[in-house]
Structures are given as structure tokens and as C-alpha cells.
Motif scaffolding. Structure first.
Motif, PDB file in Angstrom:
ATOM      1  N   PRO A 624      23.507 -27.639  59.437  1.00 14.43           N
ATOM      2  CA  PRO A 624      22.937 -28.584  58.476  1.00 14.43           C
ATOM      3  C   PRO A 624      24.026 -29.512  57.949  1.00 14.43           C
ATOM      4  O   PRO A 624      25.173 -29.119  57.801  1.00 14.43           O
ATOM      5  CB  PRO A 624      22.395 -27.666  57.365  1.00 14.43           C
ATOM      6  CG  PRO A 624      22.231 -26.339  58.006  1.00 14.43           C
ATOM      7  CD  PRO A 624      23.292 -26.239  59.046  1.00 14.43           C
ATOM      8  N   GLN A 625      23.651 -30.750  57.703  1.00 13.63           N
ATOM      9  CA  GLN A 625      24.653 -31.723  57.235  1.00 13.63           C
ATOM     10  C   GLN A 625      25.075 -31.413  55.810  1.00 13.63           C
ATOM     11  O   GLN A 625      24.253 -31.149  54.942  1.00 13.63           O
ATOM     12  CB  GLN A 625      24.087 -33.133  57.318  1.00 13.63           C
ATOM     13  CG  GLN A 625      25.119 -34.213  56.991  1.00 13.63           C
ATOM     14  CD  GLN A 625      24.615 -35.608  57.303  1.00 13.63           C
ATOM     15  OE1 GLN A 625      23.477 -35.769  57.718  1.00 13.63           O
ATOM     16  NE2 GLN A 625      25.441 -36.607  57.106  1.00 13.63           N
ATOM     17  N   ARG A 626      26.388 -31.412  55.570  1.00 10.23           N
ATOM     18  CA  ARG A 626      26.948 -31.197  54.216  1.00 10.23           C
ATOM     19  C   ARG A 626      27.559 -32.510  53.756  1.00 10.23           C
ATOM     20  O   ARG A 626      28.506 -33.012  54.346  1.00 10.23           O
ATOM     21  CB  ARG A 626      28.018 -30.105  54.264  1.00 10.23           C
ATOM     22  CG  ARG A 626      28.844 -29.918  52.973  1.00 10.23           C
ATOM     23  CD  ARG A 626      27.974 -29.505  51.821  1.00 10.23           C
ATOM     24  NE  ARG A 626      28.698 -28.809  50.765  1.00 10.23           N
ATOM     25  CZ  ARG A 626      29.313 -29.393  49.729  1.00 10.23           C
ATOM     26  NH1 ARG A 626      29.326 -30.703  49.620  1.00 10.23           N
ATOM     27  NH2 ARG A 626      29.899 -28.659  48.812  1.00 10.23           N
ATOM     28  N   TYR A 627      26.953 -33.120  52.729  1.00 10.33           N
ATOM     29  CA  TYR A 627      27.448 -34.396  52.241  1.00 10.33           C
ATOM     30  C   TYR A 627      28.662 -34.189  51.358  1.00 10.33           C
ATOM     31  O   TYR A 627      28.612 -33.478  50.374  1.00 10.33           O
ATOM     32  CB  TYR A 627      26.369 -35.112  51.427  1.00 10.33           C
ATOM     33  CG  TYR A 627      25.166 -35.539  52.229  1.00 10.33           C
ATOM     34  CD1 TYR A 627      23.920 -34.988  51.977  1.00 10.33           C
ATOM     35  CD2 TYR A 627      25.287 -36.472  53.237  1.00 10.33           C
ATOM     36  CE1 TYR A 627      22.809 -35.376  52.704  1.00 10.33           C
ATOM     37  CE2 TYR A 627      24.175 -36.872  53.979  1.00 10.33           C
ATOM     38  CZ  TYR A 627      22.941 -36.314  53.706  1.00 10.33           C
ATOM     39  OH  TYR A 627      21.846 -36.699  54.418  1.00 10.33           O
ATOM     40  N   LYS A 628      29.767 -34.811  51.716  1.00 14.71           N
ATOM     41  CA  LYS A 628      30.963 -34.749  50.878  1.00 14.71           C
ATOM     42  C   LYS A 628      30.982 -35.878  49.859  1.00 14.71           C
ATOM     43  O   LYS A 628      31.725 -35.828  48.884  1.00 14.71           O
ATOM     44  CB  LYS A 628      32.219 -34.813  51.757  1.00 14.71           C
ATOM     45  CG  LYS A 628      32.388 -33.613  52.662  1.00 14.71           C
ATOM     46  CD  LYS A 628      33.654 -33.740  53.494  1.00 14.71           C
ATOM     47  CE  LYS A 628      33.812 -32.533  54.414  1.00 14.71           C
ATOM     48  NZ  LYS A 628      35.000 -32.659  55.279  1.00 14.71           N
ATOM     49  N   GLY A 629      30.215 -36.918  50.088  1.00 11.47           N
ATOM     50  CA  GLY A 629      30.194 -38.039  49.154  1.00 11.47           C
ATOM     51  C   GLY A 629      29.030 -38.956  49.451  1.00 11.47           C
ATOM     52  O   GLY A 629      28.356 -38.850  50.492  1.00 11.47           O
ATOM     53  N   LEU A 630      28.786 -39.888  48.543  1.00 11.24           N
ATOM     54  CA  LEU A 630      27.676 -40.819  48.694  1.00 11.24           C
ATOM     55  C   LEU A 630      27.848 -41.695  49.926  1.00 11.24           C
ATOM     56  O   LEU A 630      26.891 -42.087  50.570  1.00 11.24           O
ATOM     57  CB  LEU A 630      27.571 -41.707  47.445  1.00 11.24           C
ATOM     58  CG  LEU A 630      27.286 -40.987  46.119  1.00 11.24           C
ATOM     59  CD1 LEU A 630      27.467 -41.937  44.962  1.00 11.24           C
ATOM     60  CD2 LEU A 630      25.873 -40.415  46.114  1.00 11.24           C
ATOM     61  N   GLY A 631      29.109 -42.028  50.244  1.00  8.38           N
ATOM     62  CA  GLY A 631      29.385 -42.910  51.367  1.00  8.38           C
ATOM     63  C   GLY A 631      28.993 -42.328  52.700  1.00  8.38           C
ATOM     64  O   GLY A 631      28.899 -43.052  53.698  1.00  8.38           O
ATOM     65  N   GLU A 632      28.760 -40.994  52.782  1.00  7.85           N
ATOM     66  CA  GLU A 632      28.390 -40.356  54.047  1.00  7.85           C
ATOM     67  C   GLU A 632      26.904 -40.532  54.359  1.00  7.85           C
ATOM     68  O   GLU A 632      26.476 -40.281  55.475  1.00  7.85           O
ATOM     69  CB  GLU A 632      28.725 -38.868  54.011  1.00  7.85           C
ATOM     70  CG  GLU A 632      30.213 -38.570  54.068  1.00  7.85           C
ATOM     71  CD  GLU A 632      30.486 -37.100  54.295  1.00  7.85           C
ATOM     72  OE1 GLU A 632      29.512 -36.337  54.343  1.00  7.85           O
ATOM     73  OE2 GLU A 632      31.655 -36.725  54.414  1.00  7.85           O
ATOM     74  N   MET A 633      26.116 -40.935  53.352  1.00  9.64           N
ATOM     75  CA  MET A 633      24.670 -41.047  53.571  1.00  9.64           C
ATOM     76  C   MET A 633      24.326 -42.400  54.194  1.00  9.64           C
ATOM     77  O   MET A 633      24.984 -43.410  53.923  1.00  9.64           O
ATOM     78  CB  MET A 633      23.925 -40.929  52.239  1.00  9.64           C
ATOM     79  CG  MET A 633      24.035 -39.594  51.573  1.00  9.64           C
ATOM     80  SD  MET A 633      22.914 -39.537  50.152  1.00  9.64           S
ATOM     81  CE  MET A 633      23.531 -38.093  49.333  1.00  9.64           C
ATOM     82  N   ASP A 634      23.301 -42.398  55.021  1.00  8.39           N
ATOM     83  CA  ASP A 634      22.723 -43.660  55.456  1.00  8.39           C
ATOM     84  C   ASP A 634      21.926 -44.242  54.295  1.00  8.39           C
ATOM     85  O   ASP A 634      21.551 -43.538  53.348  1.00  8.39           O
ATOM     86  CB  ASP A 634      21.793 -43.437  56.648  1.00  8.39           C
ATOM     87  CG  ASP A 634      22.566 -42.952  57.875  1.00  8.39           C
ATOM     88  OD1 ASP A 634      23.767 -43.259  57.949  1.00  8.39           O
ATOM     89  OD2 ASP A 634      21.965 -42.266  58.721  1.00  8.39           O
ATOM     90  N   ALA A 635      21.650 -45.549  54.392  1.00  7.69           N
ATOM     91  CA  ALA A 635      20.963 -46.222  53.292  1.00  7.69           C
ATOM     92  C   ALA A 635      19.586 -45.619  53.022  1.00  7.69           C
ATOM     93  O   ALA A 635      19.194 -45.419  51.867  1.00  7.69           O
ATOM     94  CB  ALA A 635      20.842 -47.711  53.599  1.00  7.69           C
ATOM     95  N   ASP A 636      18.861 -45.294  54.097  1.00  9.57           N
ATOM     96  CA  ASP A 636      17.520 -44.732  53.890  1.00  9.57           C
ATOM     97  C   ASP A 636      17.577 -43.351  53.257  1.00  9.57           C
ATOM     98  O   ASP A 636      16.716 -42.965  52.461  1.00  9.57           O
ATOM     99  CB  ASP A 636      16.747 -44.693  55.210  1.00  9.57           C
ATOM    100  CG  ASP A 636      17.472 -43.907  56.289  1.00  9.57           C
ATOM    101  OD1 ASP A 636      16.810 -43.468  57.236  1.00  9.57           O
ATOM    102  OD2 ASP A 636      18.695 -43.710  56.157  1.00  9.57           O
ATOM    103  N   GLN A 637      18.632 -42.575  53.594  1.00  8.99           N
ATOM    104  CA  GLN A 637      18.791 -41.259  52.972  1.00  8.99           C
ATOM    105  C   GLN A 637      19.125 -41.385  51.497  1.00  8.99           C
ATOM    106  O   GLN A 637      18.591 -40.666  50.654  1.00  8.99           O
ATOM    107  CB  GLN A 637      19.896 -40.481  53.690  1.00  8.99           C
ATOM    108  CG  GLN A 637      19.619 -40.183  55.143  1.00  8.99           C
ATOM    109  CD  GLN A 637      20.831 -39.585  55.850  1.00  8.99           C
ATOM    110  OE1 GLN A 637      21.812 -39.252  55.220  1.00  8.99           O
ATOM    111  NE2 GLN A 637      20.754 -39.483  57.165  1.00  8.99           N
TER     112      GLN A 637
END
Length: 694
Positions: A624-637
Motif C-alpha cells: 500500500p502507498q505510504r504518503y510521506k508528504g503532500l507533494g507525493e499525491m496526485d492532484a486528484d488524490q
């Protein structure tokens, strides 16, 4: 990789020891490769190669072998050959395995511990070779030792034998080494060839030839006399480059410098001793804290030029530390101390003038190297040295040796010392003059200008009740947020890192701070006693920072600013914090009506959700994806989880007891340290270790 099939379809609300997963041996590496190699893209792939190359370089560093060959084969594999002593092939008593099998299958095992084989080494944690093995679809080892060519192979960390060429050949598990032939008398060495496991690494992960060449050239400077040959057979025509430099770091320093020299390359060398407490096995097999005497060798090359840029490369043994560490901190501290000590009382430095670190670093090219046994690094990727004693020893050596140069009476050295002293004083005066000019041009207060900051991405709506201002951490997250927002009513204001702690600072300092001034200016209602809630330009103020400890600190600093200088907004319930997710499950077989993506917002929720999905037989893409920061997300996410009013979660910041809130802000953010220390110490006993963000 699909989730395992659950034993029962019933939802078990209990959480017992049987719910815990214990990873043994190399399973942990394959489950969490990022913990060991940083990432699973090209950067992580290259890190694996560095681990194997560094092991060969460590041999050369210890005086064994003078050539290393690295070959990038057409089939995607890579081979590293050396002519050193060869990995031990005899049986290790505790594991009953050969030395080769121990090195490639056991974490934290190797010749880098205990000081018996290496005084200083680059592959340091004893996990390099075994990690590479765990993340390889196939790894072949050949060792020339004792007149025999020994060989074995591994598949994803399991020893055995392949019946053909390449990573897809048939495989039979088998322990032990095999004799592949006879080696020439006196010939020793190791040859390692491996195929990276594409189940682990991303499809586009590839070996970077230019990066490999740069690293080889750098290593040839650090280990004089060692020849490194890099060969790339992946193209139509093979490419080969060879590097060998006998001049060491002095030659490296000249190679890095791009400006006209003010001084020749100066070598600052010395040795220091320190005592380190490390756990060691006693006769009973227990780990006992033991004081160990260590030696730390310092070898630094410095050169000043007439330019303005600073180039400092730092290394521990032969490992680059691009983010510095204690050795670089000691080096930079000693530079300013040495120059200040020599200049004080001379005609060059007038009364009231001072020299700081930035003045000394201007035009400096330097290579900082230290050598010691078992250095402490911050993480397996070894980007930062953490050994505390290095700072003190390096500082002492640099200050002593540099002062000798700056006060030298010899002809050529004296002229160069005078030139660099004059350069540093000139840099100091230029810095002071530039600061005075900026202060003259600066507006009297941060609120005087009516123009909104250029970095504000405003919304189109003038409806205060509907409009929202997102205060976003960092420029990287801003780019994604611009695509994710609804520009009709959502405005964005980026801030750089952590703003000023206004609880400690004066009103004047707060107004001079660019980030605080921008926030107050954009809100548009003034600050402090003159704050007018009716003039606020937005109905909601939302803090949007990463879901980690740094993000929590930034939210705390923002809350302090609003509570102290724009409190009516807080009292009115118009200040919020966004709640970004921590994890994302991508379902491979979503049931009818079930979303393909499921987000969780805490580690506890992640554990519950994964258990729930397993029980229901729902599979997901691993890991599962673990987000380390906001910049790792795509815009739709980012829109779906954090910004879209239809789906997001906001936490409102409220004040029930004004006096109690003011007391807490003063305790946590104020000038008085003692009560805060007492609060932290008391809270430490109640804190769950698993909640610490490390």
C-alpha cells in the motif's frame, strides 16, 4: 501481490499477539525495501550497486587489490569484479554456513564489525550484500581462494543452483559452495553478478552510466592508486572508461574548483582519539555495554578562489555524505574560529567588524574526509555522519592546522595567507553593506503595502462566507494543490518551512518576518489590537501540512500566530487544519459498489482496514502507498482526500478556555524553557514508542 486469504469471514474485533506479523531474515528487506535502500526506483537500484562496489573498495582501502571492474550487461544484470582477498569460504562456527553464505544471507553480518578485518570501511552496517541478495531475482558469486574457484547462486536470498543462464532459469535450492575449477597460484578475488528483482523495483528503474562514472572518478581520488574500470555493454557499441588518480584529495580539490586560485590546495591532517560505548557479546552470549577506544583520522584539502560559490564535498572512509554530519559541522565551526582568532587585533579587521562562517566559505573548495572504524550514520543510506566525537576532533585539527597556515612566515605561504585573509574581510564588509542596503529599502512595516504577495494563488469569488484560504507547506505541495483546488472559492498561500515562533519573538520581529507578514496581509484584517474580523477576506483559514512531525510543528506555529495576533478568527471557529491521508490501498478486485482506492489517516486505522479487507477476501496491490508528504499525491488524490468539501475531513481549532489556552501556548512555545522541559519529561513516560514519527 495479493493479500492472503483469510481463515474466517467473521470480523474479529480483538487485537491479540496472533495478529502480529514477525518478519525473519531477509523477509523484512523484501517487505520494506525502502528502509534499506531509500526507494525502489533508479536511485534505490543504484544504491544496491554502491553497496557491492563499496565492499570491493573497502578491500582496496585495507591494502588488498588495486583494480575493480564494473560491467553493465545487455541482459540487465551488473557484475563487479575485484582482485582482493576474496570472501571467506570456510565454515562460520555459529551458523555452520560458509563465509559467502553468511555474508549474502544474514543481516548485520560481515567483516566490518569488531575491528578485526577493517580499520575503516564504506559498507558499514553489515547489511549491504545481504540486502542486494534479497532484492535480486538471481545473484551469482565466484570466489578465487586457496587455489580453488568457489561458486554459489541465490534466488531472492535463497542459496541454490540454476540450470541455465539468466534470472528466469530453473532453480534448485541447495546449501553450501561448489568447486567450479582451479584458480591460478596466488590469485584471489571475488566476482559478483546479479539481476535486480523486478517484483521489487519499478519498471523504469535503470542503472545510470553517468552517475556510475562520476562515482568511480570520485572514488579513484579518495583511494589513490586504485583503478576503477566501468564498462557499459547495453548499447550498440560497448563503452568503457578507466579512472586512476595518484594525487588523492588534493587532485580532487583542484578538479572541483572552477575559479582562479587565491591559494594553493592546503592539506589539513591530524588524528584524534575518543571513547565510544558499544554493545558487545560477552562469553555468556549477552550484549554488554563496553567502552571501546577509537582512532579518527582527519584529512582535509582546502583551496580558496576568487569566486563566490562554495563547494564542500565530505566523506567518511570512502562513503560520500552529501548532507554532511558531525565532521562537516566541526570543519565549518573551526574555519570561522581560526580566521577570527588570527584576524582579531590586526589592522585588517577594524573595531566592530566580525567574521562569520559565510564570509570564510565564500570562494572555498574543500574535500573533507575522515576515517574511523564503525562510524554511526543516520540511516542505512549513509548520507549523514552521526558520530558525536567527529565534530570535536575535526574542529581541533582544522583550527590548529589552519592557524599554522594563516600565521606562516614562509614566503609563498605568507603571501597566500595574507590574500585569503583580505578576501574574507572583504566578504564580511560586503555582507554588512548589503544588509544595510536591504534594511534601507525595506518597508517600515510588513503591512504597509496594499499589494498582495505574488505567491498568493487567489480565488475568483468575493463571497467571504464561501471562500477558503489554504496555507500550504512548501512549494512542491503548492503545485499539486493548484491543480487539486476549486479556483472559484479556494485560495492558496505557500509558506517555506517553519515560520517564526511568534510566542518568543517581539511584534517588530514578527512584522519583519516575510512569512508572517504575508499571512497577515493576505487575511486582510490587520493584527493584534487593530484586528477587524469583518475585514477578513476568507470565511475559512485552513492549515495544510504534511502528516508527519514536521507538519505538526508547522501547524503548531501557525496556530500560535493566529491565536496571538488574529485570535477573533479562532474564537469565531474559522480556523481549521486539513487532514491528509497517510496510506492508500489500491484494490485489485473491488466488489460491486466498492471504491478502487481506500485511504486511511493513521497507522491504527491502516491496521484495522488491512485486517478488515483480508477478512473480506479483498485483495490490493502491494505494498500500500505510504504518503510521506503532500507533494507525493496526485492532484486528484489530494482533491478527493483533503481539499474537496464533499469528501475531505477538517479539524476546527477552537478555544473553550481562553486563559488555559494562553497558558498552554506560553508553556509550549514561550521563552521559559524549564516548565517545557518538565512537561516533556512527564509526557515521555506516557508516550507510546510506536507513535514517534521516525
Amino acid at each position: 501481490m495479493a493479500a492472503p486469504t483469510p481463515r474466517s469471514t467473521e470480523l474479529d474485533p480483538t487485537y491479540n499477539a496472533r495478529n502480529l506479523l514477525v518478519l525473519e531474515g531477509l523477509e523484512a528487506v523484501r517487505k520494506r525495501p525502502g528502509m534499506y535502500i531509500g526507494s525502489t526506483d533508479s536511485r534505490g537500484l543504484m544504491h544496491c550497486l554502491w553497496e557491492i562496489i563499496d565492499n570491493a573498495v573497502d578491500e582496496a582501502l585495507a591494502g588488498h587489490g588495486d583494480r575493480i571492474d564494473v560491467v553493465l550487461h545487455k541482459d540487465g544484470s551488473v557484475e563487479v569484479r575485484d582482485k582482493a582477498r576474496g570472501i571467506p569460504v570456510d565454515i562460520e562456527p555459529k551458523t555452520k554456513l560458509s563465509g559467502v553464505e553468511v555474508v549474502f544471507t544474514k543481516l548485520h553480518a560481515g567483516g566490518k564489525f569488531g575491528g578485526g578485518s577493517y580499520n575503516a570501511s564504506g559498507g558499514l552496517h553489515g547489511v549491504g550484500a545481504s540486502v542486494v541478495n534479497a532484492l535480486s531475482a538471481r545473484l551469482d558469486v565466484e570466489v578465487d581462494r586457496g587455489g580453488v574457484v568457489w561458486t554459489t547462486s541465490f534466488r531472492r536470498g535463497v542459496a541454490g543452483e540454476f540450470d541455465g543462464e539468466g534470472a528466469t532459469a530453473g532453480f534448485t535450492p541447495a546449501k553450501g559452495l561448489r568447486k567450479a575449477g582451479r584458480a591460478k597460484k596466488g590469485v584471489t578475488g571475488t566476482r559478483i553478478r546479479y539481476w535486480a528483482d523486478r517484483q521489487i523495483f519499478t519498471r523504469d528503474a535503470a542503472f545510470n552510466y553517468d552517475e556510475l562514472v562520476t562515482r568511480a572518478r570520485q572514488t579513484s581520488f579518495l583511494v589513490p592508486g586504485l583503478e576503477l574500470v566501468i564498462r557499459d555493454e547495453r548499447g550498440h557499441e560497448p563503452t568503457e572508461e578507466s579512472f586512476k588518480h595518484d594525487g588523492g584529495i588534493s587532485e580532487f580539490c583542484e578538479f572541483l574548483a572552477t575559479d582562479q586560485k587565491v591559494t594553493d590546495v592546503i592539506r589539513l591532517t591530524g588524528t584524534g582519539h575518543f571513547t565510544e560505548t558499544v554493545p558487545m557479546l560477552d562469553d555468556a552470549g549477552h550484549m554488554t555495554p563496553t567502552d571501546v577506544e577509537r582512532d579518527l583520522d582527519v584529512d582535509i584539502a582546502v583551496r580558496w578562489g576568487d569566486g563566490y560559490e562554495t563547494e564542500v564535498r565530505s566523506f567518511v572512509n570512502i562513503v560520500a555524505t552529501p548532507k554532511g554530519g558531525t565532521h562537516v559541522a566541526g570543519f565549518e565551526r573551526a574555519l570561522s574560529k581560526a580566521f577570527t582568532g588570527v584576524l582579531t587585533g590586526t589592522r585588517l579587521l577594524k573595531s566592530g567588524e566580525e567574521v562569520i562562517k559565510d564570509d570564510v566559505l565564500e570562494g572555498l573548495t574543500s574535500v573533507v574526509t575522515v576515517r574511523l572504524a564503525e562510524p554511526q550514520f543516520d540511516g542505512q543510506t549513509k548520507e549523514v555522519l552521526g558520530t558525536p566525537a567527529a565534530s570535536r576532533i575535526v574542529a581541533k585539527v582544522v583550527q590548529t592546522e589552519l592557524e599554522k597556515f594563516l600565521t606562516s612566515a614562509k614566503g609563498a605561504a605568507k603571501a597566500q595567507a595574507r590574500a585569503v585573509l583580505e578576501k574574507v574581510v572583504a566578504a564580511s564588509r560586503t555582507r554588512v553593506a548589503a544588509r544595510q542596503h536591504r534594511e534601507l529599502q525595506r518597508r517600515k512595516t510588513a503591512l504597509e503595502s496594499s499589494a498582495l504577495p505574488a505567491k498568493l494563488a487567489d480565488c475568483r469569488s468575493n463571497d467571504v462566507d464561501r471562500s477558503e484560504l489554504f496555507i500550504v507547506e512548501g512549494d512542491s505541495a503548492l503545485g499539486t494543490a493548484k491543480l487539486a483546488r476549486n479556483s472559484e472559492f479556494q485560495a492558496l498561500l505557500p509558506i517555506r518551512g517553519k515560520i517564526l515562533n511568534v510566542q518568543k519573538a517581539s511584534v517588530g520581529d514578527m512584522l519583519k518576518n516575510a512569512e508572517c507578514a504575508s499571512i497577515i496581509q493576505v487575511v486582510g484584517a490587520g493584527s493584534g489590537r487593530t484586528f477587524d474580523l469583518e475585514q477578513a477576506r476568507y470565511g475559512k483559514i485552513i492549515f495544510m501540512a504534511d502528516a508527519d512531525s514536521d507538519g505538526a510543528h508547522i501547524r503548531c506555529l501557525l496556530a500560535t500566530l493566529f491565536f496571538r495576533y488574529m485570535r477573533p478568527l479562532v474564537d469565531a471557529g474559522r480556523v481549521y487544519t486539513a487532514v491528509p491521508p497517510l496510506h492508500r490501498f489500491e484494490l485489485t478486485n473491488p466488489k460491486k459498489g466498492q471504491d478502487k482506492y481506500i485511504y486511511t489517516y493513521s497507522d491504527a486505522e491502516y491496521q484495522r482496514k488491512s485486517a478488515e479487507l483480508m477478512k473480506k477476501g479483498v485483495r490490493w496491490k502491494e505494498p500500500p502507498q505510504r504518503y510521506k508528504g503532500l507533494g507525493e499525491m496526485d492532484a486528484d488524490q489530494l482533491a478527493e482526500t483533503t481539499m474537496d468539501p464533499r469528501h475531505r475531513t477538517l479539524r476546527r481549532i477552537t478555544v473553550d478556555d481562553g486563559e488555559a489556552a494562553a497558558s498552554v501556548f506560553d508553556l509550549l512555545m514561550g521563552n521559559d524553557v524549564a516548565p517545557r522541559k518538565e512537561f516533556i519529561v512527564q509526557g515521555a513516560y506516557e508516550l507510546d514508542e510506536n507513535r514517534i514519527d521516525v
